[in-house]
Scaffold this motif. Structure first.
Motif, PDB file in Angstrom:
ATOM      1  N   THR A  18       6.404 -15.606  -1.951  1.00 15.67           N
ATOM      2  CA  THR A  18       5.704 -16.541  -2.295  1.00 15.67           C
ATOM      3  C   THR A  18       4.218 -15.937  -2.916  1.00 15.67           C
ATOM      4  N   PRO A  19       3.738 -14.862  -1.997  1.00 18.86           N
ATOM      5  CA  PRO A  19       2.513 -14.388  -2.551  1.00 18.86           C
ATOM      6  C   PRO A  19       2.315 -13.855  -3.811  1.00 18.86           C
ATOM      7  N   LEU A  70      -2.528 -19.754  -1.811  1.00 14.83           N
ATOM      8  CA  LEU A  70      -3.441 -18.801  -1.407  1.00 14.83           C
ATOM      9  C   LEU A  70      -4.526 -19.673  -0.501  1.00 14.83           C
ATOM     10  N   PHE A  71      -4.526 -19.097   0.630  1.00 13.71           N
ATOM     11  CA  PHE A  71      -5.733 -19.485   1.608  1.00 13.71           C
ATOM     12  C   PHE A  71      -6.843 -18.545   1.479  1.00 13.71           C
ATOM     13  N   ILE A 110      -5.510 -22.921  -2.598  1.00 14.34           N
ATOM     14  CA  ILE A 110      -4.752 -23.190  -3.967  1.00 14.34           C
ATOM     15  C   ILE A 110      -3.462 -23.448  -3.464  1.00 14.34           C
ATOM     16  N   PHE A 111      -3.017 -24.460  -4.062  1.00 12.64           N
ATOM     17  CA  PHE A 111      -1.504 -25.096  -3.876  1.00 12.64           C
ATOM     18  C   PHE A 111      -0.828 -25.488  -5.241  1.00 12.64           C
ATOM     19  N   PHE A 156      -8.564 -26.970  -3.338  1.00 10.08           N
ATOM     20  CA  PHE A 156      -8.779 -27.821  -2.437  1.00 10.08           C
ATOM     21  C   PHE A 156     -10.046 -26.782  -1.967  1.00 10.08           C
ATOM     22  N   ALA A 157     -11.049 -27.508  -1.768  1.00  5.55           N
ATOM     23  CA  ALA A 157     -12.350 -26.766  -1.178  1.00  5.55           C
ATOM     24  C   ALA A 157     -12.577 -26.889   0.263  1.00  5.55           C
ATOM     25  N   SER A 158     -13.476 -26.248   0.921  1.00 14.75           N
ATOM     26  CA  SER A 158     -13.777 -26.539   2.291  1.00 14.75           C
ATOM     27  C   SER A 158     -13.952 -27.955   2.839  1.00 14.75           C
TER      28      SER A 158
END
Length: 464
Positions: free
Chosen positions: A53-54, A65-66, A74-75, A80-82
């Motif tokens: 996956t990475p 990605l976290f 990132i999905f 998606f932000a904080s």
């Protein structure tokens, strides 16, 4: 190093400790069978997902990605932000109640089939052990005489491979947070230039080595909080790995079945293959992780002595007692209802997710200025582009009876960039019908498409 004698399991203490509380090592007997084959394929799939996956990309960005440093997630190309924290509530709720529903229906199916503790120990570390050291009997011999040269050589090689495997798994895990590109770049530089990531990777390498190579089943037996919850979540209708005591008792010996004897021949093979050292014939126990090894071991024996399989099988206690299990029951309906609400909330949050953010703040020190002819309010706008693309933006005033200074706020935001702009709204006090509500038009161009939305502000201050 003392190993467990599976034919002499104590009833007054953990099977993995002796009378003085010292640890007894479990070296389970290998088993083959219906469930083992399917579980191995599933574990290989999970390992492939974890490792690959990475490396995968979607529309030029990491698939998953976290990015804690930049406070974004990132999905599948969506960022998606904080400040998308409500999404985290729904995601964690779905994971939690999904696990609760699975436990209520199938017991500790997570532990036996998908838990990283089980997957990595069974499919990685125990395979290395078998490949380097040898069969179960050879492993027991090495544990009893570790300083004999041929045994010592095997043990050293085993631990070298354990260390290398732990380092690789730790780097794979860290890649979920910094991406493989950045991680490989860091690996080519001195550790001092990326000290925090280096120390975190070193910590997880040591943690993985400690847990999967040494601590092993002790985590499931002693530390895992989920194991403590299962007794609350399960009931007589939960389908789990179960010994059919009505069919198996009283136990007999040998191939010839004595009158009145059950099908169990007391061979102890179900105990020998158990990775947590329990006897499934004593009923449901906290240490059971539902790995199905005892099912395959018992079925193999039953096949050899020409008796029906399924003495140990997936079954509900209600079925064993002939009471008949209930699939839908109040607690399960409640869990499913909450899960459905969480799913609807997550879908709504994702569908209404915005890819450009504008927040307006009133200046604290001097929120307004009043003159003889006009009222002026001071504001500040925070613009953020959480996407991976450049975004054009343009802010303008809709109200015709008001004045905005500057007249327009426009420009370009790079990927993951944010900026602050001060501005003023002026209102002429000679207006017979002053409107305290201000409407700001926000236009932004993302992926070649212009979008717009309206934000409303409130004018404050005395009026003459």
């Amino acid at each position: 190093m003392s190993t467990l004698d599976y034919r002499d399991l104590p009833e007054d203490r953990l099977a993995t400790t002796d009378e003085e509380g010292r640890r007894l090592w479990i070296i389970p007997m290998p088993v083959q069978g219906y469930w083992k084959k399917r579980k191995t394929l599933f574990h290989i799939f999970l390992l492939a997902v974890f490792i690959l996956t990475p490396w995968l990309r979607f529309k030029g960005s990491p698939l998953l990605l976290f990015d804690i440093l930049n406070r974004q997630f990132i999905f599948f190309g969506k960022v998606f932000a904080s400040h998308d924290a409500p999404l985290l509530f729904f995601i964690l709720g779905l994971l939690g109640f999904g696990l609760i529903i699975a436990t209520a229906m199938w017991g500790r199916i997570w532990c036996g089939w998908a838990c990283p503790q089980t997957v990595f120990i069974e499919q990685v570390f125990r395979r290395i052990e078998s490949w380097v050291v040898g069969s179960r009997s050879v492993q027991i011999e090495c544990s009893k005489n570790p300083f004999v040269f041929k045994n010592f050589r095997k043990i050293v090689l085993k631990w070298i491979l354990f260390v290398l495997t732990s380092i690789f798994l730790a780097h794979t895990f860290i890649a979920y947070f910094v991406s493989w590109e950045k991680l490989l770049e860091m690996m080519q530089r001195p550790p001092s230039q990326s000290g925090v990531v280096f120390l975190i990777t070193l910590f997880f390498s040591a943690l993985i080595l400690f847990d999967f190579a040494w601590f092993r089943e002790q985590f499931c037996i002693i530390m895992c909080p989920y194991g403590r919850l299962q007794s609350v979540l399960m009931d007589q209708n939960s389908v789990t790995v179960t010994y059919d005591h009505k069919r198996g008792e009283p136990r007999g010996k040998g191939l010839n079945k004595a009158p009145g004897a059950g099908d169990c021949v007391d061979c102890f093979k179900c105990v020998a293959v158990c990775p947590t050292g329990i006897d499934i014939r004593r009923g449901q126990q906290l240490e059971c992780i539902g790995c199905t090894a005892c099912i395959d071991a018992c079925d193999e024996v039953m096949e050899k002595i020409h008796r029906p399989k399924g003495l140990i099988r997936y079954a509900a206690l209600a079925d064993i007692e002939k009471a008949g299990k209930r699939i839908l029951r109040p607690r399960l309906i409640l869990y499913l209802s909450i899960f459905a609400i969480m799913t609807a909330g997550l879908i709504y949050s994702v569908r209404t997710h915005e890819n450009f953010y504008a927040s307006f703040l009133r200046q604290n020190q001097r929120p307004f200025v009043l003159t003889e002819t006009e009222l002026m309010n001071n504001f500040k706008v925070h613009l953020k582009n959480p996407t991976l693309n450049e975004v054009e933006y343009e802010l303008s005033l809709i109200n015709k009876d008001l004045i905005m200074a500057p007249e327009k706020i426009q420009g370009l935001l790079l990927a993951n960039q944010d900026r602050h702009f001060p501005f003023f709204i002026k209102q002429n006090l000679s207006n017979p019908n002053p409107n305290p509500r201000v409407q700001i038009q926000i236009r932004f161009k993302n992926n070649g498409v212009w979008q717009e939305k309206i934000h409303e502000l409130q004018m404050v201050g005395p009026r003459q």
